[in-house]
Enzyme design. Structure first.
Site, PDB file in Angstrom:
ATOM      1  N   TRP A 229       0.670  -1.081  -0.302  1.00 50.05           N
ATOM      2  CA  TRP A 229      -0.040   0.008   0.447  1.00 50.05           C
ATOM      3  C   TRP A 229       1.004   1.472   0.084  1.00 50.05           C
ATOM      4  O   TRP A 229       1.812   1.260   0.800  1.00 50.05           O
ATOM      5  CB  TRP A 229      -0.959   0.036   1.134  1.00 50.05           C
ATOM      6  CG  TRP A 229      -1.585   0.933   2.063  1.00 50.05           C
ATOM      7  CD1 TRP A 229      -2.617   2.159   1.138  1.00 50.05           C
ATOM      8  CD2 TRP A 229      -1.829   2.425   2.379  1.00 50.05           C
ATOM      9  NE1 TRP A 229      -2.595   3.323   1.120  1.00 50.05           N
ATOM     10  CE2 TRP A 229      -2.703   3.600   1.960  1.00 50.05           C
ATOM     11  CE3 TRP A 229      -0.210   2.597   2.892  1.00 50.05           C
ATOM     12  CZ2 TRP A 229      -2.532   4.332   2.580  1.00 50.05           C
ATOM     13  CZ3 TRP A 229      -0.437   3.472   3.803  1.00 50.05           C
ATOM     14  CH2 TRP A 229      -1.008   4.557   3.858  1.00 50.05           C
TER      15      TRP A 229
ATOM     16  N   ASP B 195     -15.986  13.277  -2.357  1.00 49.01           N
ATOM     17  CA  ASP B 195     -14.726  11.446  -2.073  1.00 49.01           C
ATOM     18  C   ASP B 195     -15.376  10.727  -1.149  1.00 49.01           C
ATOM     19  O   ASP B 195     -16.648  11.042  -0.702  1.00 49.01           O
ATOM     20  CB  ASP B 195     -13.313  11.158  -1.778  1.00 49.01           C
ATOM     21  CG  ASP B 195     -12.675  10.334  -1.804  1.00 49.01           C
ATOM     22  OD1 ASP B 195     -12.536   9.310  -1.166  1.00 49.01           O
ATOM     23  OD2 ASP B 195     -11.936  10.472  -3.024  1.00 49.01           O
ATOM     24  N   ASP B 196     -14.880  10.004   0.224  1.00 48.98           N
ATOM     25  CA  ASP B 196     -15.796   9.310   1.117  1.00 48.98           C
ATOM     26  C   ASP B 196     -16.533  10.053   1.757  1.00 48.98           C
ATOM     27  O   ASP B 196     -16.166  10.837   2.409  1.00 48.98           O
ATOM     28  CB  ASP B 196     -14.600   8.494   1.545  1.00 48.98           C
ATOM     29  CG  ASP B 196     -15.395   7.241   2.640  1.00 48.98           C
ATOM     30  OD1 ASP B 196     -16.537   7.379   2.221  1.00 48.98           O
ATOM     31  OD2 ASP B 196     -14.349   6.372   3.008  1.00 48.98           O
TER      32      ASP B 196
ATOM     33  N   ARG C 287     -10.315  -2.285   8.033  1.00 47.92           N
ATOM     34  CA  ARG C 287     -11.421  -0.322   8.162  1.00 47.92           C
ATOM     35  C   ARG C 287     -12.266  -1.157   9.010  1.00 47.92           C
ATOM     36  O   ARG C 287     -14.056  -0.564   8.012  1.00 47.92           O
ATOM     37  CB  ARG C 287     -11.012  -0.185   6.898  1.00 47.92           C
ATOM     38  CG  ARG C 287     -10.434   0.764   6.370  1.00 47.92           C
ATOM     39  CD  ARG C 287     -10.836   1.548   5.378  1.00 47.92           C
ATOM     40  NE  ARG C 287     -10.437   3.397   5.389  1.00 47.92           N
ATOM     41  CZ  ARG C 287     -10.520   4.107   3.872  1.00 47.92           C
ATOM     42  NH1 ARG C 287     -11.997   3.106   3.710  1.00 47.92           N
ATOM     43  NH2 ARG C 287     -10.408   5.302   4.414  1.00 47.92           N
TER      44      ARG C 287
ATOM     45  N   LYS D 289     -15.992   7.206  -8.752  1.00 49.02           N
ATOM     46  CA  LYS D 289     -14.593   6.600  -8.242  1.00 49.02           C
ATOM     47  C   LYS D 289     -15.051   5.459  -7.673  1.00 49.02           C
ATOM     48  O   LYS D 289     -15.364   5.631  -6.410  1.00 49.02           O
ATOM     49  CB  LYS D 289     -13.658   7.516  -7.292  1.00 49.02           C
ATOM     50  CG  LYS D 289     -12.505   6.669  -6.751  1.00 49.02           C
ATOM     51  CD  LYS D 289     -12.081   8.293  -6.336  1.00 49.02           C
ATOM     52  CE  LYS D 289     -10.932   7.478  -5.183  1.00 49.02           C
ATOM     53  NZ  LYS D 289     -10.513   8.328  -4.414  1.00 49.02           N
TER      54      LYS D 289
ATOM     55  N   ASP E 159     -14.236   2.403  -6.060  1.00 49.59           N
ATOM     56  CA  ASP E 159     -12.826   2.167  -4.294  1.00 49.59           C
ATOM     57  C   ASP E 159     -13.245   0.762  -3.979  1.00 49.59           C
ATOM     58  O   ASP E 159     -14.205   0.117  -4.057  1.00 49.59           O
ATOM     59  CB  ASP E 159     -13.205   2.934  -2.956  1.00 49.59           C
ATOM     60  CG  ASP E 159     -11.504   3.594  -3.012  1.00 49.59           C
ATOM     61  OD1 ASP E 159     -11.131   2.379  -3.178  1.00 49.59           O
ATOM     62  OD2 ASP E 159     -11.996   4.656  -2.250  1.00 49.59           O
ATOM     63  N   MET E 160     -12.212  -0.178  -3.005  1.00 47.01           N
ATOM     64  CA  MET E 160     -12.514  -1.134  -2.619  1.00 47.01           C
ATOM     65  C   MET E 160     -11.384  -1.692  -2.588  1.00 47.01           C
ATOM     66  O   MET E 160     -10.061  -0.993  -2.164  1.00 47.01           O
ATOM     67  CB  MET E 160     -12.180  -2.535  -4.252  1.00 47.01           C
ATOM     68  CG  MET E 160     -12.506  -3.350  -3.616  1.00 47.01           C
ATOM     69  SD  MET E 160     -10.830  -4.865  -3.128  1.00 47.01           S
ATOM     70  CE  MET E 160     -11.362  -5.944  -3.492  1.00 47.01           C
TER      71      MET E 160
ATOM     72  N   CYS F 293      -9.970   1.788  -8.580  1.00 52.54           N
ATOM     73  CA  CYS F 293      -9.169   2.636  -7.093  1.00 52.54           C
ATOM     74  C   CYS F 293      -9.209   1.305  -6.520  1.00 52.54           C
ATOM     75  O   CYS F 293     -10.562   1.284  -6.137  1.00 52.54           O
ATOM     76  CB  CYS F 293      -9.760   3.611  -6.291  1.00 52.54           C
ATOM     77  SG  CYS F 293      -8.791   4.659  -5.247  1.00 52.54           S
TER      78      CYS F 293
ATOM     79  N   ASP G  26      -2.230   6.141  -3.170  1.00 49.88           N
ATOM     80  CA  ASP G  26      -2.674   7.155  -2.062  1.00 49.88           C
ATOM     81  C   ASP G  26      -1.830   7.602  -1.480  1.00 49.88           C
ATOM     82  O   ASP G  26      -1.812   8.633  -1.577  1.00 49.88           O
ATOM     83  CB  ASP G  26      -3.365   5.878  -0.587  1.00 49.88           C
ATOM     84  CG  ASP G  26      -4.988   5.577  -0.407  1.00 49.88           C
ATOM     85  OD1 ASP G  26      -5.124   6.040  -1.739  1.00 49.88           O
ATOM     86  OD2 ASP G  26      -5.013   4.960   0.296  1.00 49.88           O
TER      87      ASP G  26
END
Ligand code: DGJ
Length: 764
Positions: free
Chosen positions: A200, A367-368, A444, A477, A479-480, A527, A549
């Site tokens: 990462w 984003d998130d 997470r 976007k 994401d995963m 992503c 990131d």
């Protein structure tokens, strides 16, 4: 047409513009042998001797006594199992008695114009006339198992793609324990392997090592292609480098568990295998059913790694990416992730958007954190309902405000996940992938949805569509953020649990397909916790993927070098972020961050309202430069000139237009040295007999804002586009630039980047 069958010799000859690949039907029994892959052969007389079957005692049908030796040394086109080839097998199929021998023989073949898609899987494609396909049907005579080996040969690029389809004609249920998409047996030589490893925030770093005896492999068992290993392997002949030597590259068009393996046998023979990783895989086939493998891209270069790279770039731009944005200028976006993380409301977003719009930024990406109870990353995944405390009036209100300032809008989703603390999980705990009675691994605090279940993916897609239809959304976007663990589906029977990982990948592809079919104009960016799912499979759905990131300009040099080894620059999601960098804590000049982001999709990921005036004033210049050069960067031909990962001092690459009349050079001096001379960095692909005017594109002009309105912004690089204020000038021949190099003066300080523009001069 690129594919010939020579009846008398029983030989298949596959030709791309500069390479030849040959397969022979060997002996009366019909073993399929791999005879040659490499530089194009004009005349193939004598090719059958390359199978070495005349070398005693290895002749299968005349010397049965030594059949075992034959199996263990014959260059198989697709390796057998459990019959005496002690090298790694390509296909393991078990029957109800637990027997698993497979020994495939030629049965028939067809040569077809064009190339079919692969059901449910991403795959390369081509217009009529640009690609043709050879299908060889093989049988295991003892069981009746069939395997169709497919080869698509491109006419405009040195690439052959392969896949395998197994058909169960045994009359009984069988289980596939292992199925490789390709197998390549080659004559022994000294090779190095080249792979991309990572982590990462440290994705796709080049790793080269000498290949010894035994097996070397890279793999993912994470349910995604992964940050850790790219589904790519190259073999470089000893001494090969960026510009010289023979190189074989293999790239897997798949986004889940994989293995890429190379084996050097007792006689130094090489076997390359690539396919779905067998560890968590087992697929049941009822009589008459078939299994289709994903595709492998094979490329051969006789002129080093760079030529391999350019072939892959060409293939992906012309034969893999389907999105309508592929050849279009992407909107310059500002993403709020590094600016606010979860701590935002509509007013904060609008402040960022208004300031961005003033400076030329074209799209806000939220984003998130915009949905459910998502105030941090411990909760709410799966609850795809706009949080109206943060965004009163919902997305529609926000996008109406954005429209007033001419801003487009993009939105983040993580559709494959479910938080344990979510309404969705409270309603459907069995929708998560987990093993009953075992506490599942969490990352997470989230779990992975069992999207292999149709009702689960239907539900998620409906939630997404409801949000998408509630406002004008131009970009998504996807994401995963965690790998798959604790593999178990609540609905698959015990003997089919081994199908889950692959079913998951097929389901994710299906979901992305539904999204882009419903919104054909959508710009989709994939992503995965940064760049954990940057693979050719995902490019079939989205024309760009978030690289990492890690947005630190210096770390990005390494990440983007590794990424550009395989992927066109226009696919690399790259943004300017704030300093000190959120991951590295490092400070780099604003213009260095700009140059590093300019060679990707370009955008901003910072709180623009908190920039210094000096930085803010540079933004219109950066945006102007993006508009001027984005087409060249996106469509141009890439050459690597120097690598910071190798020399630990500086980095340099260039992008040429097709005719090499316009060239952009990206140079970064990472570390300054005391009392040093200027450097000469050799360029590539220029017209040697021509002269080039070299100008430096100056990103530092704070007062350049005034000039912006006076300059025509179009997708060509022409005289009037670069203000005279931005440049200094120099004229040098292509010959000198290629054989001696472009002179780069010593720069003052660490982390200094420069952009140089070369234009071929009209002679006479
Ligand atoms: C990981 C992505 O790489 C980031 O850019 C950001 O979208 C976060 N996820 C949000 O959770």
């Amino acid at each position: 047409m690129g594919i010939r069958y020579l009846e008398k010799e029983r030989l298949f000859v596959l030709d791309t513009p500069n390479t030849t690949y040959m397969i022979g039907i060997v002996s009366k029994e019909g073993f399929l042998g791999h005879l040659y892959y490499g530089k194009k052969l004009e005349n193939v007389t004598g090719a059958m001797s390359l199978s070495r079957v005349n070398e005693p005692p290895y002749t299968p049908d005349t010397n049965d006594r030594d059949r075992g030796s034959f199996m263990d040394t014959f260059p198989f086109e697709y390796a057998s199992t459990n019959v005496g080839d002690f090298r790694e097998s390509a296909l393991v199929v078990r029957d109800g008695n637990g027997h698993s021998a497979v020994n495939l023989k030629y049965e028939s073949h067809s040569i077809e114009e064009g190339k079919n898609g692969l059901k449910g899987l991403p795959a390369t494609f081509g217009e009529q006339g640009s690609v043709n396909t050879l299908k060889i049907l093989c049988t295991d005579p003892e069981t009746g198992l069939k395997a169709e080996l497919s080869y698509s040969v491109f006419e405009d690029v040195d690439v052959i793609t392969r896949n395998v389809k197994v058909v169960n004609e045994t009359g009984d249920r069988v289980w596939i324990d292992k199925i490789m998409s390709m197998c390549l047996d080659m004559e022994g030589k000294s090779y190095d392997t080249l792979t991309l490893h990572g982590s990462w925030a440290r994705e796709r770093q080049e790793d080269r090592k000498t290949l010894g005896f035994g097996r070397f492999s890279i793999a993912s068992l994470r349910g995604e292609s992964s940050h850790q290993e790219q589904p790519f392997l190259a073999l470089l002949e000893e001494g090969a480098n960026d510009v010289a030597g023979e190189v074989y590259g293999f790239h897997f068009v798949y986004s889940g568990d994989f293995i890429a393996q190379v084996q050097k046998s007792q006689f130094g023979q090489i076997r390359v295998l690539m396919g779905i990783h067998p560890e968590y895989f087992c697929w049941e086939l009822a009589p008459g059913e078939e299994f289709q493998t994903p595709e492998v891209v094979m490329v051969f270069s006789d002129a080093g790694v760079g030529k391999m790279t350019r072939n892959l770039h060409f293939l992906y731009r012309n034969h893999l990416i389907r999105n309508p944005w592929l050849h279009k200028e992407r909107p310059i976006l500002i993403n709020n992730w590094e600016a606010t993380y979860f701590d935002f409301d509509a007013e904060k977003l609008l402040q960022i958007a208004r300031e961005g719009a003033k400076l030329g930024i074209e799209m806000l990406v939220l984003d998130d954190g915009w949905f459910g109870n998502r105030y941090d990353d411990n909760r709410a995944l799966g609850d795809w309902i706009v949080n109206t405390k943060k965004l009163p009036g919902g997305l529609r209100k926000l996008t109406d405000e954005l429209a007033k300032i001419g801003m487009k809008f993009g939105l983040w989703f993580e559709p494959e996940m479910i938080s344990a603390d979510s309404d969705l999980y409270r309603q459907h705990p069995d929708w998560a992938i987990q093993i009953p009675g075992r506490i599942p691994g969490r990352s997470r605090n989230q779990l992975v949805l069992d999207i292999s279940r149709k009702e689960v993916r239907d539900y998620i897609m409906e939630q997404m569509f409801r949000v998408m239809d509630s406002a004008e959304i131009d970009y998504v976007k996807w994401d995963m953020n965690r790998p798959l663990t604790d593999l178990a589906s609540a609905v698959l029977p015990g003997e089919r649990q081994g199908e889950l990982s692959h079913r998951y990948v097929l389901a994710m592809y299906e979901m992305q397909e539904r999204l882009i079919q419903r919104y054909p104009a959508l710009l989709l960016e994939n992503c995965s916790g940064g760049g954990g799912r940057f693979d050719p499979g995902m490019l079939y759905y989205s024309p760009q993927i978030w690289c990492s990131d890690n947005t630190d300009a210096i770390e990005r040099l390494k990440i983007q070098e590794g990424t550009a080894l395989l992927y066109p620059l226009g696919c690399m999601g790259a943004h300017i972020s704030a300093c000190p960098n959120h991951i590295m804590g490092r400070n780099t000049p604003f213009e260095t961050r700009a140059i590093t982001a300019l060679c990707g999709t370009f955008g901003y990921e910072l709180d623009i309202t908190r920039l210094s005036d000096e930085e803010r004033h540079q933004i219109p210049t950066q945006i102007h430069i993006y508009h001027a050069f984005q087409e060249l960067i996106r469509e141009g031909i890439y050459y690597r000139n120097a690598s910071y990962t190798k020399n630990h001092q500086y980095d340099c690459f260039q992008v040429n237009n097709k005719e090499a009349t316009t060239v952009l050079i990206f140079f970064t001096q990472v570390l300054a040295e005391a009392n040093m001379h200027s450097r000469f960095v050799k360029l590539q692909g220029l017209n040697t007999g021509k002269r080039y005017r070299i100008r430096e594109v100056n990103l530092q002009k704070g007062d350049f804002m005034k000039d912006v309105e006076n300059i025509v912004l179009k997708n060509t690089v022409s005289e009037n586009m670069i203000s005279e204020k931005m440049i200094s000038e120099n004229i040098v021949s292509g010959d000198i630039l290629m054989n001696v190099g472009i002179q780069i003066m010593r720069l003052n300080g660490d982390f200094q980047a420069r952009l140089y523009l070369l234009e071929q001069m009209d002679e006479g």
